[in-house]
Design an enzyme around this catalytic site. Structure first.
Site, PDB file in Angstrom:
ATOM      1  N   LYS A   1     -13.540  -7.628  -5.191  1.00 25.34           N
ATOM      2  CA  LYS A   1     -13.821  -7.927  -3.752  1.00 25.34           C
ATOM      3  C   LYS A   1     -15.387  -7.871  -3.345  1.00 25.34           C
ATOM      4  CE  LYS A   1      -9.349  -7.558  -2.689  1.00 25.34           C
ATOM      5  NZ  LYS A   1      -8.460  -8.309  -1.653  1.00 25.34           N
TER       6      LYS A   1
ATOM      7  N   TYR B   1     -11.686  -5.120  -9.925  1.00 26.90           N
ATOM      8  CA  TYR B   1     -10.862  -5.081  -8.556  1.00 26.90           C
ATOM      9  C   TYR B   1     -12.449  -5.132  -7.184  1.00 26.90           C
ATOM     10  CZ  TYR B   1      -8.257  -3.999  -4.097  1.00 26.90           C
ATOM     11  OH  TYR B   1      -8.033  -4.390  -2.977  1.00 26.90           O
TER      12      TYR B   1
HETATM   13  N1  NAD Z   1      -3.207  -2.214   1.550  1.00 28.61           N
HETATM   14  C1  NAD Z   1      -4.327  -1.706   1.210  1.00 28.61           C
HETATM   15  O1  NAD Z   1      -4.253  -0.686   2.216  1.00 28.61           O
HETATM   16  C2  NAD Z   1      -5.758  -2.587   0.822  1.00 28.61           C
HETATM   17  C3  NAD Z   1      -6.281  -1.998   1.150  1.00 28.61           C
HETATM   18  C4  NAD Z   1      -8.103  -2.842   0.378  1.00 28.61           C
HETATM   19  C5  NAD Z   1      -6.896  -4.642   0.616  1.00 28.61           C
HETATM   20  N2  NAD Z   1      -6.159  -4.756   0.102  1.00 28.61           N
HETATM   21  C6  NAD Z   1      -6.267  -5.866   0.263  1.00 28.61           C
HETATM   22  O2  NAD Z   1      -5.506  -6.840   1.546  1.00 28.61           O
HETATM   23  C7  NAD Z   1      -4.276  -8.107   0.316  1.00 28.61           C
HETATM   24  C8  NAD Z   1      -2.651  -7.322   0.199  1.00 28.61           C
HETATM   25  O3  NAD Z   1      -2.773  -5.991  -0.555  1.00 28.61           O
HETATM   26  P1  NAD Z   1      -1.499  -6.146   0.032  1.00 28.61           P
HETATM   27  O4  NAD Z   1      -1.455  -4.001   0.063  1.00 28.61           O
HETATM   28  O5  NAD Z   1      -0.237  -6.579   0.743  1.00 28.61           O
HETATM   29  O6  NAD Z   1      -0.823  -6.139  -1.687  1.00 28.61           O
HETATM   30  P2  NAD Z   1       0.962  -6.565  -1.954  1.00 28.61           P
HETATM   31  O7  NAD Z   1       0.963  -6.091  -4.244  1.00 28.61           O
HETATM   32  O8  NAD Z   1       1.890  -5.595  -1.299  1.00 28.61           O
HETATM   33  O9  NAD Z   1       0.502  -8.002  -1.991  1.00 28.61           O
HETATM   34  C9  NAD Z   1      -0.050  -9.243  -2.816  1.00 28.61           C
HETATM   35  C10 NAD Z   1       1.513  -9.483  -3.025  1.00 28.61           C
HETATM   36  O10 NAD Z   1       0.306 -10.927  -3.555  1.00 28.61           O
HETATM   37  C11 NAD Z   1       0.976 -11.790  -4.311  1.00 28.61           C
HETATM   38  N3  NAD Z   1       0.414 -12.367  -5.550  1.00 28.61           N
HETATM   39  C12 NAD Z   1      -0.202 -11.200  -6.231  1.00 28.61           C
HETATM   40  N4  NAD Z   1      -0.795 -12.753  -7.688  1.00 28.61           N
HETATM   41  C13 NAD Z   1      -0.773 -13.704  -7.541  1.00 28.61           C
HETATM   42  C14 NAD Z   1      -1.263 -15.201  -7.018  1.00 28.61           C
HETATM   43  N5  NAD Z   1      -2.158 -14.864  -8.419  1.00 28.61           N
HETATM   44  N6  NAD Z   1      -0.907 -16.176  -6.315  1.00 28.61           N
HETATM   45  C15 NAD Z   1      -0.059 -15.946  -5.557  1.00 28.61           C
HETATM   46  N7  NAD Z   1       0.486 -14.322  -4.951  1.00 28.61           N
HETATM   47  C16 NAD Z   1       0.314 -13.693  -5.757  1.00 28.61           C
HETATM   48  C17 NAD Z   1       1.613 -10.732  -5.492  1.00 28.61           C
HETATM   49  O11 NAD Z   1       2.594 -11.078  -5.863  1.00 28.61           O
HETATM   50  C18 NAD Z   1       2.378  -9.514  -4.019  1.00 28.61           C
HETATM   51  O12 NAD Z   1       3.318 -10.005  -3.128  1.00 28.61           O
HETATM   52  C19 NAD Z   1      -5.003  -8.530  -1.171  1.00 28.61           C
HETATM   53  O13 NAD Z   1      -5.806  -9.362  -1.517  1.00 28.61           O
HETATM   54  C20 NAD Z   1      -5.143  -7.024  -1.034  1.00 28.61           C
HETATM   55  O14 NAD Z   1      -6.207  -6.537  -2.302  1.00 28.61           O
HETATM   56  C21 NAD Z   1      -5.230  -4.278   0.742  1.00 28.61           C
END
Ligand code: NAD
Length: 309
Positions: free
Chosen positions: A169, A165
């Site tokens: 990223k 990951y």
């Molecule tokens: N939540 C945090 O604090 C955090 C921190 C750093 C980065 N991020 C990044 O922010 C973004 C959103 O994260 P989140 O926390 O809302 O995660 P989440 O798991 O709540 O949502 C991610 C969504 O992506 C969908 N998904 C997965 N694989 C897929 C694919 N192949 N095609 C289409 N959709 C797909 C999943 O079904 C899910 O609904 C991500 O890129 C994550 O890496 C989040």
């Protein structure tokens, strides 16, 4: 309802839940028609369900907005083409791309399977590229557009158990900067957000424990580090995305923003902070002498050797 994005069409990937859902709702509330994409997978990327995006579409429509659902995976190049084609066919264009889709398969590097590395890099890095690659010709041709990618503290600072990951990223950072330069001349901006929010991705035992350890060590990565993660709503990130997607952000390109709950920061660009120089090549003996007093002075080891006791 605002009108910041009236007449615009946005694609938001991974918008069935979490941060992407908040972004889709906000862009729609600002007047954009939104293609809500979500493959509907579990946290580890398995067991896709095709109806994940439908609920968000229904929510947008119930508020009078325009939206369509898409259940393709961003990880496949041809599927990503279908996402973009649907936005063009059903919503009549493409102006904004926000790439939130992704999943995790955490494991310490000495145990990580090749498949676990490939799948996570595949959905985050390749998935982001796939979507950008298919929207780029349209944005270039129309001479305007906005792309907002999602980076992470895992790529900026490094997290244990996330070599897959963190690599993806960090590389999204490089992709964002390169594409910002490819498309900037055509009126298209490309910026990255590194979010911190309470979603299923972060409300895990491992993440909460890692935050607790950092807190004890006095390591503050982001302003929200001293606030409980559960108080950082995924919807808090969305207003910044809407701003970056708007005409008001025309001059913002190739930048990184840390959006931790309601605390938004501009991140620094990497630059040399200490330099040693001489005309002729350094000998190792010279470095043994000079590096500890200069480049390596005061450096903290993020993971000191574990005490066998
Ligand atoms: N939540 C945090 O604090 C955090 C921190 C750093 C980065 N991020 C990044 O922010 C973004 C959103 O994260 P989140 O926390 O809302 O995660 P989440 O798991 O709540 O949502 C991610 C969504 O992506 C969908 N998904 C997965 N694989 C897929 C694919 N192949 N095609 C289409 N959709 C797909 C999943 O079904 C899910 O609904 C991500 O890129 C994550 O890496 C989040």
């Amino acid at each position: 309802m605002g009108n910041l994005l009236d007449g615009k069409v946005a694609i938001v990937t991974g918008a069935g839940r979490g941060i992407g859902r908040g972004v889709a709702l906000e862009l729609a509330a600002q007047g954009a028609a939104v293609l809500v994409n979500d493959y509907g997978v579990g946290l580890d990327g398995r067991e896709p369900q095709s109806d994940m995006a439908d609920e968000v579409v229904a929510e947008i429509r119930s508020h009078g907005g325009r939206a369509a659902a898409n259940a393709q995976s961003v990880a496949e190049f041809d599927s990503a083409a279908k996402i973009v084609a649907q936005a063009l066919d059903e919503l009549g264009g493409i102006d904004i791309l926000v790439t939130c889709a992704g999943f995790l398969r955490d494991r310490m590097v000495f145990n990580m399977a090749e498949e676990e590395f490939d799948a996570v890099v595949g959905v985050h890095l390749k998935g982001t590229f796939n979507c950008i690659r298919h929207v780029a010709p349209h944005l270039r041709q129309q001479g305007s557009g906005r792309i907002i990618t999602f980076a992470s503290g895992a790529g900026l600072f490094g997290n244990p158990g996330q070599s897959n990951y963190g690599s993806a990223k960090s590389a999204i950072g490089g992709l964002t900067k390169a594409v910002a330069r490819d498309l900037g001349g055509y009126g298209v901006t490309v910026n990255a957000i590194s979010p911190v929010a309470a979603t299923r991705m972060t409300m895990t035992e491992a993440t909460l424990k890692a935050r607790e350890i950092r807190k004890k060590q006095g390591i503050v990565r982001e302003e929200s580090a001293l606030r409980q993660l559960e108080n950082l709503s995924p919807e808090d990130v969305a207003p910044m995305v809407a701003f970056l997607a708007s005409e008001h952000a025309a001059g913002v390109n190739g930048q990184f923003f840390l959006c931790a709950g309601t605390s938004y920061s501009l991140l620094s660009q990497p630059r040399p902070i200490k330099t040693i120089f001489k005309e002729a090549r350094w000998t190792v003996a010279e470095l043994e002498e000079i590096v500890p007093q200069t480049l390596a002075e005061g450096l903290a080891n993020p993971a000191p050797p574990i005490d066998p006791e």
